[in-house]
Design an enzyme around this catalytic site. Structure first.
Site, PDB file in Angstrom:
ATOM      1  N   HIS A  53       0.854  -1.199   0.000  1.00 40.05           N
ATOM      2  CA  HIS A  53       0.000   0.000   0.000  1.00 40.05           C
ATOM      3  C   HIS A  53       0.882   1.238   0.000  1.00 40.05           C
ATOM      4  O   HIS A  53       2.102   1.145   0.096  1.00 40.05           O
ATOM      5  CB  HIS A  53      -0.989  -0.021   1.169  1.00 40.05           C
ATOM      6  CG  HIS A  53      -0.361   0.088   2.544  1.00 40.05           C
ATOM      7  ND1 HIS A  53       0.439  -0.902   3.077  1.00 40.05           N
ATOM      8  CD2 HIS A  53      -0.419   1.069   3.483  1.00 40.05           C
ATOM      9  CE1 HIS A  53       0.827  -0.535   4.300  1.00 40.05           C
ATOM     10  NE2 HIS A  53       0.328   0.668   4.563  1.00 40.05           N
ATOM     11  N   HIS A  55       1.465   3.930   1.915  1.00 40.92           N
ATOM     12  CA  HIS A  55       2.018   4.713   3.034  1.00 40.92           C
ATOM     13  C   HIS A  55       3.549   4.809   2.946  1.00 40.92           C
ATOM     14  O   HIS A  55       4.224   3.841   2.607  1.00 40.92           O
ATOM     15  CB  HIS A  55       1.597   4.099   4.376  1.00 40.92           C
ATOM     16  CG  HIS A  55       0.157   4.366   4.705  1.00 40.92           C
ATOM     17  ND1 HIS A  55      -0.571   3.604   5.583  1.00 40.92           N
ATOM     18  CD2 HIS A  55      -0.693   5.323   4.243  1.00 40.92           C
ATOM     19  CE1 HIS A  55      -1.808   4.082   5.669  1.00 40.92           C
ATOM     20  NE2 HIS A  55      -1.908   5.129   4.866  1.00 40.92           N
ATOM     21  N   ASP A  57       5.948   4.759   5.018  1.00 41.67           N
ATOM     22  CA  ASP A  57       6.812   3.819   5.749  1.00 41.67           C
ATOM     23  C   ASP A  57       6.835   2.438   5.068  1.00 41.67           C
ATOM     24  O   ASP A  57       7.498   1.521   5.548  1.00 41.67           O
ATOM     25  CB  ASP A  57       6.413   3.709   7.228  1.00 41.67           C
ATOM     26  CG  ASP A  57       5.022   3.153   7.443  1.00 41.67           C
ATOM     27  OD1 ASP A  57       4.113   3.495   6.670  1.00 41.67           O
ATOM     28  OD2 ASP A  57       4.839   2.363   8.394  1.00 41.67           O
ATOM     29  N   HIS A  58       6.148   2.322   3.943  1.00 43.07           N
ATOM     30  CA  HIS A  58       6.182   1.076   3.153  1.00 43.07           C
ATOM     31  C   HIS A  58       6.789   1.272   1.760  1.00 43.07           C
ATOM     32  O   HIS A  58       7.291   0.318   1.176  1.00 43.07           O
ATOM     33  CB  HIS A  58       4.770   0.476   3.043  1.00 43.07           C
ATOM     34  CG  HIS A  58       4.251  -0.002   4.374  1.00 43.07           C
ATOM     35  ND1 HIS A  58       4.156  -1.330   4.710  1.00 43.07           N
ATOM     36  CD2 HIS A  58       3.864   0.694   5.472  1.00 43.07           C
ATOM     37  CE1 HIS A  58       3.720  -1.437   5.957  1.00 43.07           C
ATOM     38  NE2 HIS A  58       3.534  -0.214   6.438  1.00 43.07           N
ATOM     39  N   HIS A 111      -7.502  -0.590   5.397  1.00 35.28           N
ATOM     40  CA  HIS A 111      -6.441   0.272   5.952  1.00 35.28           C
ATOM     41  C   HIS A 111      -6.202   1.414   4.962  1.00 35.28           C
ATOM     42  O   HIS A 111      -6.165   2.588   5.339  1.00 35.28           O
ATOM     43  CB  HIS A 111      -5.185  -0.557   6.172  1.00 35.28           C
ATOM     44  CG  HIS A 111      -4.002   0.221   6.671  1.00 35.28           C
ATOM     45  ND1 HIS A 111      -3.931   0.758   7.927  1.00 35.28           N
ATOM     46  CD2 HIS A 111      -2.830   0.545   6.061  1.00 35.28           C
ATOM     47  CE1 HIS A 111      -2.772   1.387   8.078  1.00 35.28           C
ATOM     48  NE2 HIS A 111      -2.080   1.277   6.961  1.00 35.28           N
ATOM     49  N   ASP A 128      -0.180  -3.749   6.285  1.00 33.55           N
ATOM     50  CA  ASP A 128      -0.808  -3.219   7.500  1.00 33.55           C
ATOM     51  C   ASP A 128      -2.276  -3.619   7.609  1.00 33.55           C
ATOM     52  O   ASP A 128      -3.083  -2.866   8.170  1.00 33.55           O
ATOM     53  CB  ASP A 128      -0.698  -1.682   7.519  1.00 33.55           C
ATOM     54  CG  ASP A 128       0.721  -1.212   7.798  1.00 33.55           C
ATOM     55  OD1 ASP A 128       1.603  -2.054   8.054  1.00 33.55           O
ATOM     56  OD2 ASP A 128       0.939   0.019   7.758  1.00 33.55           O
ATOM     57  N   HIS A 166       4.688  -4.698  10.685  1.00 40.14           N
ATOM     58  CA  HIS A 166       5.207  -4.062  11.907  1.00 40.14           C
ATOM     59  C   HIS A 166       5.355  -5.063  13.051  1.00 40.14           C
ATOM     60  O   HIS A 166       4.614  -6.034  13.145  1.00 40.14           O
ATOM     61  CB  HIS A 166       4.256  -2.957  12.387  1.00 40.14           C
ATOM     62  CG  HIS A 166       4.197  -1.767  11.490  1.00 40.14           C
ATOM     63  ND1 HIS A 166       5.013  -0.667  11.648  1.00 40.14           N
ATOM     64  CD2 HIS A 166       3.418  -1.506  10.421  1.00 40.14           C
ATOM     65  CE1 HIS A 166       4.732   0.233  10.710  1.00 40.14           C
ATOM     66  NE2 HIS A 166       3.768  -0.247   9.945  1.00 40.14           N
TER      67      HIS A 166
HETATM   68 ZN    ZN Z   1       0.009   1.680   6.487  1.00 39.89          ZN
END
Ligand code: ZN
Length: 254
Positions: A53, A55, A57-58, A111, A128, A166
């Site tokens: 996805h 985001h 942090d990905h 999400h 996530d 995570h």
């Molecule tokens: Zn995420």
């Protein structure tokens, strides 16, 4: 054949790295540096990038990885990821020839609006959406969508290895014990995972069978979970989506 190795990024992200003796593919590289360090140390050639996805942090590390190696970047169609070369959605297959790896793409929105998972070789890379003993927050979709996505993952074989984005497991188990205090599988899981963390090891992957036994978000039909949610809400809810939404809200406030 490939093995799966965690490369840590930021505070608690894992960049799951699929590798053999010479090649590697990475899932959700939020940061490029730890991946570049790992590839250099192990003398591996990057051959593919997979994103679940949009985001940061990905996917934040993708552009920099591409500066070093021009490789295919797979990720969700219908999410704003400018570095994608191969937008995919459910029904598509991702083949990484160098690693003998083949994954089916599953749509698991909730999400984010077009979040996807990669499933193959008995392994699930679910970003996530499903966490060990928890699930992601519902940012762009509806509780109904997120619940349906989790049910889709729950239908995979019990032996499926769950690789999520995570390291949230111990906190999630703490919350789950509040929802379902009588679930002895949670106690056992907590003891094992605490030992792993104290040894500096990841609690992942878990298995789908273990998630079904302990993850409250996959247990919305369990009488003990329903009862606990009703106590929290102070009113009666029994439909699984309503129970899911209530547990999600409870977790957000905890
Ligand atoms: Zn995420």
């Amino acid at each position: 054949m490939f093995e799966v190795v965690p490369v840590s990024a930021f505070k608690d992200n894992y960049v799951w790295t699929l590798r053999d003796a010479r090649h590697a593919a990475v899932v959700d590289p939020g940061d490029a540096q730890p991946v570049l360090d790992y590839l250099a140390r192990e003398k591996l050639k990057l051959v593919a990038i997979l994103a679940t996805h949009h985001h940061p942090d990905h996917v934040g590390g993708v552009a920099r990885l591409l500066e070093k190696s021009r490789v295919p970047v797979y990720g969700p169609k219908n999410e704003p990821i400018p570095t994608l070369t191969h937008p995919v959605s459910e029904g598509d297959t991702v083949t990484i020839g160098e690693l003998g790896a083949k994954f089916s793409v599953l749509d698991i929105p909730g999400h984010t609006r077009a979040h996807i998972a990669y499933y193959g070789a008995g392994s699930l890379f679910c970003g996530d959406t499903l966490f060990a003993c928890g699930c992601g927050r519902v940012f762009e979709g509806t509780p109904q969508q997120m619940y349906a996505s989790l049910e889709k993952l729950r239908a995979l074989p019990d032996s499926t290895k769950v690789y999520c984005g995570h390291e949230y497991t111990l906190a999630n188990i703490g919350f789950a014990k509040g929802v379902e205090p009588g679930n002895s599988a949670l106690e056992a899981r907590e003891a094992r995972d605490r030992t792993l963390r104290e040894a500096g090891k990841p609690t992942l992957p878990s298995t789908m069978g273990e998630e079904k036994a302990t993850n409250p978000f996959l247990r919305c039909r369990e009488p003990a979970v329903v009862e606990s949610v009703n106590k929290y809400l102070g009113s009666r809810v029994s439909d699984p989506v309503g129970v899911f939404a209530a547990i999600r809200e409870w977790k957000n406030r905890s």
